[in-house]
Each structure stands twice: as C-alpha cells, then as structure tokens.
Design a protein around this motif. Structure first.
Motif, mmCIF file in Angstrom:
data_model
loop_
_atom_site.group_PDB
_atom_site.id
_atom_site.type_symbol
_atom_site.label_atom_id
_atom_site.label_comp_id
_atom_site.label_asym_id
_atom_site.label_seq_id
_atom_site.Cartn_x
_atom_site.Cartn_y
_atom_site.Cartn_z
ATOM 1 N N LEU A 2 1.005 -1.378 0.185
ATOM 2 C CA LEU A 2 -0.348 0.050 0.291
ATOM 3 C C LEU A 2 1.382 1.626 -0.008
ATOM 4 C CD1 LEU A 2 -2.494 -1.225 2.388
ATOM 5 C CD2 LEU A 2 -2.866 -0.568 -0.351
ATOM 6 N N ARG A 3 2.336 1.251 -0.213
ATOM 7 C CA ARG A 3 3.337 2.734 0.417
ATOM 8 C C ARG A 3 3.099 2.915 -1.476
ATOM 9 N NH1 ARG A 3 9.298 1.134 3.261
ATOM 10 N NH2 ARG A 3 8.300 0.235 4.945
ATOM 11 N N PRO A 4 2.172 4.091 -1.824
ATOM 12 C CA PRO A 4 2.366 4.351 -2.934
ATOM 13 C C PRO A 4 3.333 4.203 -3.616
ATOM 14 C CG PRO A 4 1.661 6.149 -1.346
ATOM 15 C CD PRO A 4 2.397 5.051 -0.943
ATOM 16 N N ALA A 5 3.633 4.061 -5.550
ATOM 17 C CA ALA A 5 4.633 3.899 -6.114
ATOM 18 C C ALA A 5 5.764 5.206 -6.185
ATOM 19 C CB ALA A 5 3.932 3.175 -7.495
ATOM 20 N N GLN A 6 5.690 6.680 -5.518
ATOM 21 C CA GLN A 6 5.924 7.379 -4.979
ATOM 22 C C GLN A 6 6.119 8.089 -3.998
ATOM 23 O OE1 GLN A 6 2.951 6.969 -7.530
ATOM 24 N NE2 GLN A 6 3.894 6.893 -9.339
ATOM 25 N N PRO A 7 7.576 8.456 -3.638
ATOM 26 C CA PRO A 7 7.333 9.294 -2.105
ATOM 27 C C PRO A 7 6.231 10.802 -2.669
ATOM 28 C CG PRO A 7 8.823 10.108 -3.344
ATOM 29 C CD PRO A 7 8.390 9.315 -4.538
ATOM 30 N N TYR A 8 6.341 11.021 -0.987
ATOM 31 C CA TYR A 8 5.764 12.355 -0.813
ATOM 32 C C TYR A 8 4.225 12.207 -0.798
ATOM 33 C CZ TYR A 8 10.556 14.261 -0.460
ATOM 34 O OH TYR A 8 11.459 14.107 0.224
ATOM 35 N N ARG A 9 3.674 10.952 -1.290
ATOM 36 C CA ARG A 9 1.864 10.874 -1.428
ATOM 37 C C ARG A 9 1.388 10.628 -0.525
ATOM 38 N NH1 ARG A 9 1.152 8.007 -6.744
ATOM 39 N NH2 ARG A 9 -0.775 8.980 -6.816
ATOM 40 N N LEU A 10 1.973 9.777 0.131
ATOM 41 C CA LEU A 10 0.938 9.911 1.805
ATOM 42 C C LEU A 10 1.924 10.837 2.634
ATOM 43 C CD1 LEU A 10 -2.213 8.480 1.745
ATOM 44 C CD2 LEU A 10 -0.321 6.094 2.755
ATOM 45 N N TYR A 11 1.422 11.752 3.744
ATOM 46 C CA TYR A 11 2.653 12.462 4.123
ATOM 47 C C TYR A 11 1.646 13.933 4.346
ATOM 48 C CZ TYR A 11 7.029 15.189 3.927
ATOM 49 O OH TYR A 11 8.662 15.682 4.341
ATOM 50 N N ASN A 12 2.804 13.933 5.550
ATOM 51 C CA ASN A 12 2.368 15.711 5.822
ATOM 52 C C ASN A 12 3.607 15.735 6.498
ATOM 53 O OD1 ASN A 12 1.971 14.261 8.593
ATOM 54 N ND2 ASN A 12 0.076 13.660 7.524
ATOM 55 N N THR A 13 3.674 17.179 7.087
ATOM 56 C CA THR A 13 4.115 17.576 7.915
ATOM 57 C C THR A 13 4.427 16.628 9.597
ATOM 58 O OG1 THR A 13 3.408 20.349 7.929
ATOM 59 C CG2 THR A 13 5.140 19.600 9.407
ATOM 60 N N TRP A 14 4.118 16.757 9.984
ATOM 61 C CA TRP A 14 3.815 16.053 11.485
ATOM 62 C C TRP A 14 3.748 14.506 11.481
ATOM 63 C CZ3 TRP A 14 0.821 19.655 14.651
ATOM 64 C CH2 TRP A 14 0.974 20.724 14.666
ATOM 65 N N MET A 15 3.248 13.946 10.321
ATOM 66 C CA MET A 15 2.855 12.097 10.242
ATOM 67 C C MET A 15 2.918 11.782 11.566
ATOM 68 S SD MET A 15 3.991 11.899 6.672
ATOM 69 C CE MET A 15 5.130 10.423 6.806
ATOM 70 N N GLY A 16 1.945 12.291 12.098
ATOM 71 C CA GLY A 16 2.160 11.503 14.162
ATOM 72 C C GLY A 16 3.074 12.338 15.177
ATOM 73 N N ASP A 17 3.223 11.621 15.900
ATOM 74 C CA ASP A 17 2.955 12.548 16.841
ATOM 75 C C ASP A 17 4.359 11.333 18.063
ATOM 76 O OD1 ASP A 17 3.287 14.074 19.733
ATOM 77 O OD2 ASP A 17 1.474 14.518 19.698
ATOM 78 N N PRO A 18 5.509 12.149 18.217
ATOM 79 C CA PRO A 18 6.363 10.648 19.323
ATOM 80 C C PRO A 18 5.696 10.861 20.832
ATOM 81 C CG PRO A 18 7.874 12.315 17.721
ATOM 82 C CD PRO A 18 6.491 12.391 17.512
ATOM 83 N N VAL A 19 5.272 11.993 20.756
ATOM 84 C CA VAL A 19 5.105 11.775 22.566
ATOM 85 C C VAL A 19 3.490 11.321 22.638
ATOM 86 C CG1 VAL A 19 3.461 13.311 24.405
ATOM 87 C CG2 VAL A 19 5.294 14.552 23.250
ATOM 88 N N ARG A 20 3.034 10.550 22.203
ATOM 89 C CA ARG A 20 1.401 10.451 21.825
ATOM 90 C C ARG A 20 2.083 8.667 21.898
ATOM 91 N NH1 ARG A 20 -1.618 12.769 25.203
ATOM 92 N NH2 ARG A 20 -2.043 14.208 24.660
ATOM 93 N N ALA A 21 3.272 8.312 20.686
ATOM 94 C CA ALA A 21 3.548 7.084 20.212
ATOM 95 C C ALA A 21 4.124 6.518 21.880
ATOM 96 C CB ALA A 21 4.566 6.866 18.752
ATOM 97 N N MET A 22 4.699 7.500 22.170
ATOM 98 C CA MET A 22 5.509 6.066 23.662
ATOM 99 C C MET A 22 3.669 6.332 25.130
ATOM 100 S SD MET A 22 8.629 9.282 23.859
ATOM 101 C CE MET A 22 10.000 8.050 25.306
ATOM 102 N N GLN A 23 3.425 6.960 24.662
ATOM 103 C CA GLN A 23 2.268 6.803 25.425
ATOM 104 C C GLN A 23 1.628 5.215 24.974
ATOM 105 O OE1 GLN A 23 0.280 10.629 26.136
ATOM 106 N NE2 GLN A 23 -0.453 10.184 27.772
ATOM 107 N N ALA A 24 1.733 5.518 23.824
ATOM 108 C CA ALA A 24 1.056 4.391 22.877
ATOM 109 C C ALA A 24 1.804 3.079 23.924
ATOM 110 C CB ALA A 24 1.127 4.211 21.706
#
Lengths: 507, 507
Positions: free
Chosen positions: B379-401
C-alpha cells in the motif's frame, strides 16, 4: 512537471538510500572554511542559546552510516523515501540540528517550518516538571465533554493572548489540515444556516444527507488559489493546488481555483505590472464567485503561498480580496498554518495588511505546536455537536503554545525576526546581484525565498549547502524557502550567507 | 429524528447550563445507599489503583457551581454546549473522574472511550521524567523528514509489538478521522496504481487534478455502512452515517452506503433471523460494489458500530464480507478507532473473527492515544511524498502507546477485561429480565451496550446515574454504551450494577 516526477518511481530502499546520500567529504569544520567575510562580524550579539554549537560541523556524508542503518530498520515498518537523515534530538540545541552521525547542521528548515523557539528549548523542557503539564499528559480529555480546570487558562494564555485583533473565539484541533477542514465546515454550516433562517431542518435534508445526497449534503464550495496549499485530507486537498503529485488519484470536490498573482521582481521596477496582475486575479476571483456552478461559501488563502513556491502579494491585494468577499457574502479564511507565529515579523502575517475589519477565520498549526482556527462567535453552529470530535485539540500542545507566547514576549523575538530578516533580505539581494543564479529574492521577516534557474539547480544547491553544514528546504518548482526559527540571530545569518556564497559556485 | 433535533436549537449559555444541570441533591456517599447487594462481594480483589476513591461521592448538582463558573468563562472563547462538567484531572484517579466541585464519579464513559489505563496512570506520569520523552516533547519532528533516533524504538514498542497478525507496516497520524482518511487515500492510490501498471502519469492526469477534475481527480469511492461512524472530516464524514446532525449542510462525496445487519436479541432465540439479515446485507453490499456509479476502491467497517448504537454482527458476517472484497478486488479496511486496544477482550476486536488472511488496513486512535493505520507494504504508493504531511504522527503520543502496551501485558489487562465483561454481561441480562426497560444487552468484553425504550428514557437514565455517581454515555437513538477503561474491575462492576438497578426505577 513530468520530468521531476520521473525520479519518484518506486525503487528498493538500498537504491533510494544510495541515491539520496551525498558524496562523502572528509571531516570539516565549516564556518572557518568559508570566506565571504561575514562570519564573526556579529560576535558581540548576545546568544539566545549560549550552549548551542558555535558553527556547523559535518563529519560524514549525510545521511551517514548511522542514519542509514536506522533508516533501513525503520523502512521495515514505514516508508522512508522522504527521510533526509535521522535526527538526534537529544544532542540538537537551539538553531542546530544534530544527526545520528554527530553532524551538526545550522537548521533553516526547522521540521518544515514547525520548530518555533529552538531545539530543546528550556521553556519546553521546564514544562515536563510542572504538575499541570504532567496531569495534561496523563489525562487526555475529550475537551468537548470534560475540559479540565486548567483548559480555560491554556486557552487564554496560548490562544487568546495573541488572538488576531477582533477575533474572540478559537476552535482547537489536531493539525493544519483538520484546522482548515473544520473552518470549511463552519463556513458551510454558517451559510446554510443563514439561508435557513429560523426554520428547522427539513425531513428531506435530514434523510438525504444520510445518503450523501442534496439537499442535505449540499453542493457548496470553497474557493482557493492556484499554487495554494491547505492540507492533504479530502476537503483540504481539494483546495490545495501546489503540486500534482499531492493530488493525483485522489477524488476531489468540484471546487474553483482562482489565479494567484505572479509578481515580477524586483518589486520597485515592476510596480505597474504587479498592480495589473493583482487586479486581474481579483477580477477573476470575483467572476468565479459569481458564476461557479455551486455557491461559494468561503475563500481560503495563505498570506504567502508557501508549499507552492513562496508567492507573495501586496497588502492591497488582500484588502481588496476581503472586500470582494464581504460584497459577495462569502467568508474570508486566512490560512496561517505556515505563516503564523512570528516568522514574518508580526505574530500573524495578515497583521501587515491593515484590514479594516478582521478576517472571518484564521487557521493555525505548525510552529504553534497546537492547531485550530480563530473566528467570530457567529460561526458557532446553531446546534451543538456539529463542530465537534473526540479530542477537540490537545492540552499538552496548548501548554507548549502558551510557553511559546511567553518566550516571544520575554525575548522580544518578533523584533529579532524583523532585524535579522531585514539583514538577510538585504544581503541576499546583494548576493543575487553578484550571482545570477539566485533570483527573485522575496520575503517578510525571516520568511524569505529565492529562485534558482531550474529545479535541478535548486536541488543541487540544497545538497551542497547540507554538505557545508546548513539545512535548507525547497518549495514550488525551483524555489528555496528559508524557515529559520524565531531564535535565528545575526551570527546565524552570517554563517548561512557565507555558506550560500561558497555553495553557489559548486552547486 | 426530528424530535430529538428540536432540543438542539441555539440558546443562551445560561439557559443551556440550567437545562443541563441536574436537580440538586443533598451530599451523599452513594455506594452505601444502593441496595441490590453486589457491592462488597468482590472486596478481596487486588486493586490496580489502591489510592483511587473507594466509591463515588456526589456533593453538588452536576455541573456544580465551580463547573458552571468555569464553563461560563470558557464559553467566551469556545462553544461549551456539549460540555457535561469541568474535570479536575489532578484529583481524578484510576477509574474515577473528579470534577471541579469535588464530585467523584465512577467513569464508564472515559473521555468518549479514549482513556486506556486509568486517570493519572503511574505509567504515563513516569514518562515525564524520562529524558527520551522530554526530548520528544521539546523537539516535535517532521517524521517524514527527520525522525529521531528513538522513533524506530517507539514504532516497534508501541505499534509493531501489537500489530494485527500479518500486518507489517504502520502509518502514523494525528486522530481517528485522519487515520481513516489516509487509509482511504492509500486505497485510492493503490487501485489507481494497479490500473496504471508500469505506465507514468499522463499529462492529462497531472493537469486535470490541479483543477479537481477527472481523470486526475478520479471518480472512485469508499463503501461504508449505514449507522457507521468513521470521523468528521470531508472524506471520513462522507463514510459516516450515524446521525444526520453530524452530516447536514456539509458537502459529501457521492459514495455508497450498504445496510448493516439489524440483529434481534437474545441471539440464541433469533439465530435464523439474524443469519438471514446478515446474508441480505452481504448481498446488497456486493450488489453495490458491482453496480455503483463509481469504482469502489475500499470497504470500511467498524467491528462494532459504536457511535451508531453499538450494533454487532457475527464473525461469519465479517469473514464473508472480506471474501466479497477479495473477490471483487476491493480493499477491506477495519476501523478499530473505538474498538481497538483491548476493550472487547482481544487487543484488536477483529481478532475474534479468525479471518483466513489479514484485513488490508486496520485504523486506530482513541485509547491508543496515538493514531494511524496498519497495512501491507504493497500500500506504499509507488512515489514518495503522496501519503505524507508535516508531522506524520506524534512521538509523545507514540511513547504513551508503548506504555499502554507494557501495562496491558504486565497487568494482564485483556484477561481482566474478559473476566469483568463476562460478569457485566451476565448480570445485565439478569437486570434486563427483571426490568423491561433495559433491552437487548449485547457486548464483547466490557464493550457493552443496552437499549432503553426511547431516547428520553435513555437520557433520563444517564442523568439519574450521574446523580448517583456513575458516569455513562449514550450512542445511537436510544442505547447506553459502556466504555470503561481496561482497569475496570469486579468491584467497579458491582457499583455500576447496583447503581443501575437503583436508578432504573427513578429514571
């Protein structure tokens, strides 16, 4: 456009990594090696970060072996083709980012314009020992149901203390895209509510919307501008027009795009032409509003089109655009996701326009750490639970936003930005005159850009600058955008400028 | 539907507050006052939170004077019509929420099902003193550009350690709506890419998408189910069908909605009927996929339709639905934003289906604190930068997860959920037999619901329960949904059950 897309086809990670790796250079301490003579001229300036590196230091190719190793490991789980290198934030400080290989780069890209007051800001680190912050972290509220006692303080300290003049309400959200999409929703509900007046929803509206059909799901639109960027979710992506690769293959609403003025530089030599193109764009905007196949509920525009190439327009253009909106009963939304929070020299870029009356909504995210939009209470829907979601923002990030506001005031960072921005623009214009490759220098505060003749020249300059210890980013087809933090000082400007002069020749 | 909407018309905050205020009752310590005899029968159970309140305590009307004062202050800046009361999270603990007036409520709503391991969890509080966490907070990365050294550890510890079987990739995002919208985008790009094969984008595609027109902005769709809830942004809201008030006045894509099985209870008495309605829904789903005016790229479904009324279907239904997707070359997206992270007794609700092959994507948010979706690398698009944004998630909340995952394992919380859920369901069925008002008890783990005869009965019961110190929430037209935390124990179940019995008579 097609040419630059060719590079984007999929490739095994090893090849991608190899391609993105800059040729290895022996260890060098860079500031001493560059020779245009600015470095050291602001040595007496008091530093915001006495313990940040004194100069860039590049020890390995970038990405280096440690970055590559981590990228390979991460690539098992996530697409890493867009990753430049792996950061070591524990070692980064102030205006310098340190990577996993120990390279220290002066950072004028700042996590895509989203680091406000330096890496490892003491103001942020201090939060972690505050009981209120710890409580906010450990108890993530549904703010629409159970805001905590402290939330109203955070709203006042973070958002209301710097609210654009005349804007008394703030809707908090999670990121720039959802800030814009909630602003669009508010606009649609406001326009539909105005048409409805005191009447209840009709049964037909309530039933048809459950099938995604009109009249309940109405055919209304948001007008945006060519080259604009407003996010990547379905509504915001529809209003985005910066790059085809962001939009292709994704369904979009049939909403209109007006032309954004393509000004000529230097401005002083092109006054008449630029007035004319601005006037043409305004006329076309009004024509689209009046004739588009669906009613235009709102216009959304960036003060500087950032992702789309750092395109500026005059304050007069924006004042007239607002008048067109008012005249045609269309809401005027200013997207300050990238321009907001000080980088243009005012806290909000649109302050420079001297509007006679506030915009209807101003959206924010990025450097503010927290996201959302300001608006007028009239934009609260007539019924609750319509502009609503589970989290409605994030108190942890709002407390950071409050810390940013305090730092901006305490350290007089807007004044710093204005002073350094003026110097950067003056020197860049000098460099532009000296080297034809650097074209159309433009900016407000330190929110500055210039063009290279081609995308290839631009990408090559970014690579050469990184080898020389300075991290910059591109935008549009062939522009470099400078997005230093608010803590970027004269001495950093000198390193950047000398490194640029040194790199142009090689790039 | 219209009737319940009448209550939603705008009203001054004072009137809203007055209306939502429950009649004042003298101070009472509630657990001792209820008389169905369960309380105390699990006194020997070892508590996850020895320092949480032993029982609810209600001192004032809810919202009380302090809540109301803060709501009035907050209402200057934000719409507070949906606010029940103001929380005092510093004083909340474990399964009890304390409000600004010092009322302690046993909380089975848990910030709209988003508190995982209790208020002020020591596991979360411990994070704030960790240098890695402090660095993550003070340096918010653009994860697509400069992930930090620790990010890959967080990805492994938070997401991959509990990845649904056979799913090796995770895309991180900011909230449930954007998790779903990015999953939809991945589906559209995958389907378009498959049709395109090895060919480049055409110039027509690249130019038309900039105008939001086909073929670049293609007419494709995501099929969802009536009563489903997948978020409130433009793409996700199109797939949402739980309540008209969420959708009316907002433009939507012309995407299809299939019927979701309306099962009859008790299940054991309605086997044949329920099989039949499930079969009918599957047939209609396949018919829509084959005949809808635009190609269906993906099907999205919740394991339990939550916002829409806690509607369940059998594992057999979901297995057959997946087969229909496979047969028709449509991606199968499971929305576990509300069901994920343990409340159904398995970490992911869809584990209970025993699918022969993994879903194509599984989305998550809420209790995980971090949001995103699992998927296959295809499901990774054939080209980069298409499933993308500035933050792409939040490490603070990932560490809580990651901390949540450790707690779930260390404290065997899935086993706790199964045991308490079984007890709750058994006792609720008993109460249902005793009091006709409690109908159609249904659930998996502690993810339990029941209906009241009317919306008014339901809202009245919620109010009475709150007066008696227990916080519960509604969903659908007339359902109560129980969403206790994973740390909800037998002794809490006893308080809830006895309070329910006491409240039914009055409600």
């Amino acid at each position: 456009m097609l040419r630059s897309l060719k590079n984007l086809k999929t490739a095994p990670i090893q090849r991608q990594l190899a391609r993105s790796t800059l040729a290895y250079q022996p260890v060098r301490t860079l500031a001493t090696a560059v020779g245009s003579g600015r470095i050291g001229t602001h040595a007496n300036e008091k530093s915001f970060f006495p313990d940040e590196p004194q100069q860039p230091q590049v020890k390995t190719a970038i990405p280096g072996p440690s970055s590559k190793e981590i990228m390979q490991r991460l690539n098992q789980y996530q697409d890493t083709r867009s990753v430049f290198y792996i950061a070591d934030f524990a070692k980064s400080k102030g205006n310098y980012i340190v990577d996993a290989d120990g390279n220290a780069l002066l950072d004028l890209f700042a996590q895509i314009a989203s680091i406000p007051i330096g890496y490892n800001s003491p103001a942020f680190l201090a939060l972690t020992s505050s009981p209120a912050f710890q409580s906010a972290l450990a108890n993530r509220p549904a703010l629409g149901v159970n805001p905590t006692k402290d939330w109203v303080d955070a709203v006042e300290q973070a958002f209301m203390s710097v609210a654009p003049k005349g804007m008394s309400n703030v809707f908090t959200a999670m990121c720039g895209s959802c800030a814009n999409e909630n602003a669009f929703k508010a606009a649609f509900m406001y326009q539909a509510g105005k048409r409805r007046g005191d009447k209840e929803f009709t049964m037909e509206e309530l039933q048809s919307c459950m099938k995604n059909q009109a009249p309940g799901s109405p055919d209304m639109s948001v007008l945006s501008f060519a080259q604009g960027f407003h996010g990547r979710l379905f509504g915001s992506l529809t209003t985005t027009g910066s790059k085809a690769i962001h939009k292709v293959d994704i369904p979009a609403f049939d909403w209109p795009k007006a032309p954004f003025p393509q000004r000529k530089y230097p401005l002083e030599d092109n006054v008449e032409h630029n007035q004319k193109v601005e006037q043409q764009c305004l006329e076309e905007t009004e024509r689209l509003i009046k004739t588009w196949k669906s009613p235009v509920a709102a216009v959304v525009i960036e003060p500087v089109q950032s992702e789309g190439g750092d395109n500026h327009a005059s304050p007069d253009f924006f004042r007239k655009l607002q008048q067109i909106c008012i005249k045609n009963d269309v809401l005027f939304i200013v997207d300050e996701v990238q321009t907001g929070v000080g980088a243009t020299g005012t806290f909000w870029a649109h302050e420079a326009w001297n509007l006679p009356t506030p915009p209807d909504m101003v959206t924010f995210s990025k450097k503010f750490q927290a996201a959302g939009f300001y608006g007028h209470p009239k934009l609260r829907p007539a019924q609750p639970y319509r502009l609503y979601n589970t989290w409605m923002g994030d108190p942890v990030r709002a407390m950071q936003a409050a810390a940013i506001v305090r730092e901006v005031k305490d350290k007089d960072l807007l004044q710093n930005v204005s002073r350094v921005g003026e110097y950067l623009q003056k020197e860049l214009k000098e460099i532009s005159r000296k080297y034809g490759k650097i074209q159309d220098v433009r900016g407000q505060g330190t929110f500055i850009a210039f063009d290279l003749p081609t995308a290839q020249d631009r990408d090559s300059l970014i690579g050469e600058m990184r080898k020389n210890g300075v991290n910059i980013g591109g935008c549009g087809d062939r522009a470099i955008r400078l997005r230093p933090m608010l803590t970027f000082q004269m001495k950093h400007a000198d390193i950047f400028l000398d490194t640029l002069e040194k790199s142009i020749a090689k790039a």
